[in-house]
Design a protein around this motif. Structure first.
Motif, PDB file in Angstrom:
ATOM      1  N   ALA A  30     -19.006 -54.063 -40.635  1.00  0.00           N
ATOM      2  CA  ALA A  30     -18.017 -53.298 -41.411  1.00  0.00           C
ATOM      3  C   ALA A  30     -18.190 -53.526 -42.912  1.00  0.00           C
ATOM      4  N   VAL A  31     -18.450 -54.759 -43.306  1.00  0.00           N
ATOM      5  CA  VAL A  31     -18.660 -55.062 -44.725  1.00  0.00           C
ATOM      6  C   VAL A  31     -19.911 -54.356 -45.235  1.00  0.00           C
ATOM      7  N   CYS A  32     -20.979 -54.390 -44.434  1.00  0.00           N
ATOM      8  CA  CYS A  32     -22.215 -53.697 -44.834  1.00  0.00           C
ATOM      9  C   CYS A  32     -21.965 -52.198 -44.982  1.00  0.00           C
ATOM     10  N   HIS A  33     -21.196 -51.623 -44.063  1.00  0.00           N
ATOM     11  CA  HIS A  33     -20.886 -50.197 -44.146  1.00  0.00           C
ATOM     12  C   HIS A  33     -20.080 -49.885 -45.413  1.00  0.00           C
ATOM     13  N   LEU A  34     -19.094 -50.710 -45.711  1.00  0.00           N
ATOM     14  CA  LEU A  34     -18.289 -50.481 -46.914  1.00  0.00           C
ATOM     15  C   LEU A  34     -19.126 -50.622 -48.182  1.00  0.00           C
ATOM     16  N   LEU A  35     -19.995 -51.625 -48.223  1.00  0.00           N
ATOM     17  CA  LEU A  35     -20.858 -51.795 -49.388  1.00  0.00           C
ATOM     18  C   LEU A  35     -21.829 -50.623 -49.535  1.00  0.00           C
TER      19      LEU A  35
ATOM     20  N   LEU B  57     -17.429 -57.728 -38.070  1.00  0.00           N
ATOM     21  CA  LEU B  57     -16.931 -57.878 -39.434  1.00  0.00           C
ATOM     22  C   LEU B  57     -18.073 -57.713 -40.439  1.00  0.00           C
ATOM     23  N   ALA B  58     -19.210 -58.321 -40.162  1.00  0.00           N
ATOM     24  CA  ALA B  58     -20.369 -58.182 -41.046  1.00  0.00           C
ATOM     25  C   ALA B  58     -20.845 -56.735 -41.098  1.00  0.00           C
TER      26      ALA B  58
END
Length: 74
Positions: free
Chosen positions: A25-30, A22-23
């Motif tokens: 994925a969030v880093c990738h989206l950011l 999850l972390a």
């Protein structure tokens, strides 16, 4: 307790793996939105890190369960 309610065993490996992915994925989206200045290589190297962390947790979990079994615990 209700017959339909089942108590589930806590599985730390799934917890750590889920949080790590999850972390990631969030880093990738950011990063894609331009709000995080991290190279794609750094994000790609985080995936094996997350898998390695899950592997370490699995090892500790097996060790603890083996010790508990020998002591007569659950």
């Amino acid at each position: 307790m209700n017959d339909t309610a089942h108590r589930r065993r806590f599985e730390p490996v799934r917890f750590v793996l889920g949080l790590g992915l999850l972390a990631l994925a969030v880093c990738h989206l950011l990063r894609e939105r331009g709000e995080l200045d991290v190279s794609a290589l750094a994000l790609a190297l985080l995936l094996p890190g997350v898998l390695l962390a899950a592997l370490c947790v699995a090892g500790v979990q097996q060790l603890v369960r083996g010790v508990r079994r020998r002591k007569g615990g659950r």
